[in-house]
Design a protein around this motif. Structure first.
Motif, short mmCIF file in Angstrom:
data_model
loop_
_atom_site.label_atom_id
_atom_site.label_comp_id
_atom_site.label_asym_id
_atom_site.label_seq_id
_atom_site.Cartn_x
_atom_site.Cartn_y
_atom_site.Cartn_z
N ALA A 37 3.39 9.93 -8.17
CA ALA A 37 2.18 9.30 -8.71
C ALA A 37 1.00 9.63 -7.82
CB ALA A 37 2.37 7.78 -8.80
N GLU A 38 -0.17 9.60 -8.40
CA GLU A 38 -1.39 9.78 -7.61
C GLU A 38 -1.63 8.54 -6.76
OE1 GLU A 38 -4.04 12.66 -10.54
OE2 GLU A 38 -4.11 10.48 -10.80
N LYS A 39 -2.13 8.75 -5.55
CA LYS A 39 -2.40 7.61 -4.68
C LYS A 39 -3.53 6.75 -5.21
CE LYS A 39 -0.71 8.48 -0.03
NZ LYS A 39 -1.07 8.61 1.40
N ASP A 40 -4.54 7.37 -5.78
CA ASP A 40 -5.70 6.63 -6.29
C ASP A 40 -5.44 6.19 -7.72
OD1 ASP A 40 -7.04 7.12 -3.89
OD2 ASP A 40 -7.82 9.04 -4.63
N PRO A 41 -5.69 4.91 -8.04
CA PRO A 41 -5.51 4.43 -9.42
C PRO A 41 -6.43 5.17 -10.38
CG PRO A 41 -5.73 2.60 -7.88
CD PRO A 41 -6.08 3.84 -7.12
N TYR A 42 -5.96 5.34 -11.61
CA TYR A 42 -6.74 6.06 -12.61
C TYR A 42 -7.61 5.12 -13.44
CZ TYR A 42 -7.80 9.57 -16.15
OH TYR A 42 -8.45 10.44 -16.98
N GLN A 48 -3.70 -2.23 -11.49
CA GLN A 48 -4.26 -0.91 -11.72
C GLN A 48 -3.14 0.07 -12.05
OE1 GLN A 48 -6.29 -0.60 -7.88
NE2 GLN A 48 -8.26 -0.69 -8.95
N ASN A 87 -1.61 4.00 -12.06
CA ASN A 87 -1.63 5.32 -11.44
C ASN A 87 -0.95 6.32 -12.36
OD1 ASN A 87 -1.59 3.15 -9.31
ND2 ASN A 87 -1.97 4.89 -7.97
N ARG A 88 -1.56 7.48 -12.51
CA ARG A 88 -0.95 8.51 -13.35
C ARG A 88 0.32 9.04 -12.68
NH1 ARG A 88 -4.77 13.14 -15.22
NH2 ARG A 88 -5.00 13.43 -12.98
N HIS A 89 1.37 9.24 -13.49
CA HIS A 89 2.66 9.70 -13.00
C HIS A 89 2.97 11.09 -13.56
CE1 HIS A 89 3.21 5.65 -11.56
NE2 HIS A 89 4.44 5.91 -11.15
#
Length: 539
Positions: free
Chosen positions: A230-235, A243, A245-247
């Motif tokens: 997953a990306e560390k920064d929320p989408y 929030q 996060n894109r996986h």
């Protein structure tokens, strides 16, 4: 007669095994184990000469046709007068087979190798998928994060839920995050993944940039490595509190390098796992599987509806991807999707099953989760779902009377076809964390042992079983035990060698069994200890 006239007869010369006629000597060889032959080689020079002849060693090795070294020989190489094995080092094979079988019989290991792991969870590079706190394979469905043993002064006890682990093993190769980084690491401050060839000890970097990413899971199978991250920064915001996060999933091919003894890890493709993404919490869960051509993932999320909310009516879905085609496109770098290639040029969704479809096939979990594993069969384009349920009333008072109901459902993931449903289909261990979902089928329940995870080398006929004792006593602590059994090669199928089950030494069990996960084959047993080290026991 005068005593002085009596002439003593000369003593008859002693006769040892090598001096016997060859037909008699061969009869002796057929009853000797490989370890006995190695021991005979140490008696004298004459014995070593006799017991190291290639044709005699081939006779001994005929008792072990299931071992890896014998399976790799050309056909007919074990014949007494064979010319197929002229360049084979028969002495080395005999010593290897003998040492391995002796280790199995005595419950020891020839060598112990430890590989320190990076603390990726502490550094924020790993957020494991949340584990189930309720599972139908457990009595009452409830799991606890405490030891199952009853200790003096403790008022309650329950099944222990083992923590997830960040490593994966398949056919001699291990993927993990090492504590020490190589000099060519482009991100010295970040952990990176490494492919380890256990036989040679050589390591090969996985070309995966960890910056800005959080690993959720990894799996190595069929020479194909899949990383779910997953990306560390929320989408975007799910609500005022959570929030999303894109996986994504990244796929790599594992193949032989330019040197036939080396390995190479090459990028294949990347795809988006969930169309909206998932919050990084322990409530939104997913379970996946893959082979070299297909990937399947099951999602289980709490329903946030005010009418049917919570975990009583969760949101469930199941998707299957075709991942056979390589692609350089990375959806993680293209949020708008403007550069998306045409369909089927790279990974693409083959089918998606919503909760209504899962209801139709009888695999929807609801809040009563019994899911244990998913498996794909690409030749028949089918997906198999295995579930495990503890039978009510069984084993409540007497652990020896426990009973589990393993169910298997197979249905096509592409096209139309019948559903195959099998109840009481084999024996699975009770859920003790995600590691138990990787277990092979266990044998029928035995008194005072609760299975945790089994590893089977089918070709070699070797089974290694991690179990827990279940003795109800205020003064006896339940403990983990690893038992090993070697089914005789050269005898009737299913027949055991020696004493049957052999218990691994306690010190070695503590080394590999503390996380409730084991892997390996006839050559070695792999696990993780409490000191963030992967431990390999070489047999």
């Amino acid at each position: 007669m005068d005593k002085a006239s009596i002439v003593a007869s000369p003593p008859s010369p002693s006769l040892s095994a090598p001096d016997l006629p060859e037909d008699v000597f061969l009869l002796i060889l057929t009853h000797l184990a490989a370890w006995d032959v190695v021991s005979c080689q140490r008696v004298s020079k004459a014995w070593r000469t006799a017991y190291t002849k290639p044709e005699y060693l081939r006779i001994v090795l005929q008792q072990y046709p299931h071992t890896r070294e014998i399976r790799d020989l050309p056909p007919g190489a074990l014949h007494f007068r064979s010319s197929q094995g002229g360049r084979v080092d028969w002495q080395h094979i005999v010593v290897t087979v003998a040492s391995r079988h002796q280790s199995f019989v005595t419950g020891t290991a020839r060598t112990v190798c430890r590989y320190p792991m990076a603390d990726v969870e502490q550094s924020g590079h790993w957020f494991p998928v949340g584990q189930w706190r309720y599972h139908e394979s457990q009595p009452g469905g409830r799991l606890y994060s405490q030891p199952a043993a009853m200790h003096p002064g403790r008022t309650s006890s329950g099944p222990f839920l083992f923590r997830p682990t960040l490593w994966s093993y398949d056919d001699g190769l291990l993927v993990y995050a090492p504590a020490q980084r190589s000099q060519d690491d482009s991100v010295p401050s970040s952990p990176f993944l490494t492919l380890l060839d256990i036989a040679t000890g050589e390591r090969y970097p996985v070309p995966f940039d960890i910056r800005g990413k959080i690993i959720r899971n990894l799996r190595l199978r069929d020479r194909t490595l899949v990383l779910e991250w997953a990306e560390k920064d929320p989408y975007h915001n799910l609500d005022a509190v959570e929030q999303v996060n894109r996986h994504f999933a990244s796929c790599f091919d594992i193949s032989r390098g330019k040197n036939p003894q080396s390995w190479a890890v090459a990028w294949r493709s990347e795809w988006k796992m969930h169309f909206l993404g998932l919050p990084l919490n322990s409530h939104s869960r997913f379970l996946s599987t893959h082979n070299s051509t297909h990937y399947a993932v099951y999602f289980w999320q709490p329903n946030r509806s005010m009418y049917a909310g919570g975990e009583e009516m969760p949101i469930e879905s199941l998707g299957v991807w075709d991942i056979s085609n390589p692609s350089s496109y990375q959806p993680s770098t293209d949020p708008s999707g403007k550069s998306r290639p045409p369909e089927k040029e790279g990974p693409y969704i083959v089918s998606r099953f919503l909760f209504t479809d899962m209801d139709f096939f009888g695999v929807r979990q609801y809040a009563s989760v019994s899911l244990m594993s998913l498996s794909l069969h690409s030749a028949s384009l089918s997906l198999t779902v295995r579930e495990n349920v503890g039978v009510a009333g069984q084993g409540y008072f007497d652990p020896a009377e426990r009973l589990w109901c393993a169910k298997t459902t197979t249905f096509p993931f592409l096209g139309q076809g019948p559903r195959l449903y099998r109840e009481w289909d084999g024996t699975l261990p009770p859920y003790r964390g995600h590691c138990s979902m990787e277990s092979a089928e266990v044998e029928d329940s035995e008194r005072w042992f609760v299975p945790i995870m089994d590893v089977i080398d089918v070709d070699a006929g070797v089974r290694m079983s991690l179990v827990e004792t279940c003795i109800s006593s205020q003064s006896v602590q339940n403990q983990l035990v690893i038992r090993m059994r070697f089914e005789a090669a050269g005898q009737n199928d299913g027949e055991d060698v020696g004493p049957g089950w052999v218990t691994l030494e306690d010190r070695l069990t503590r080394e590999v069994g503390s996380r409730g996960r084991i892997a390996g084959d006839e050559r070695w047993l792999i696990g993780q200890n409490e000191h963030m080290e992967i431990v390999v026991l070489n047999f």
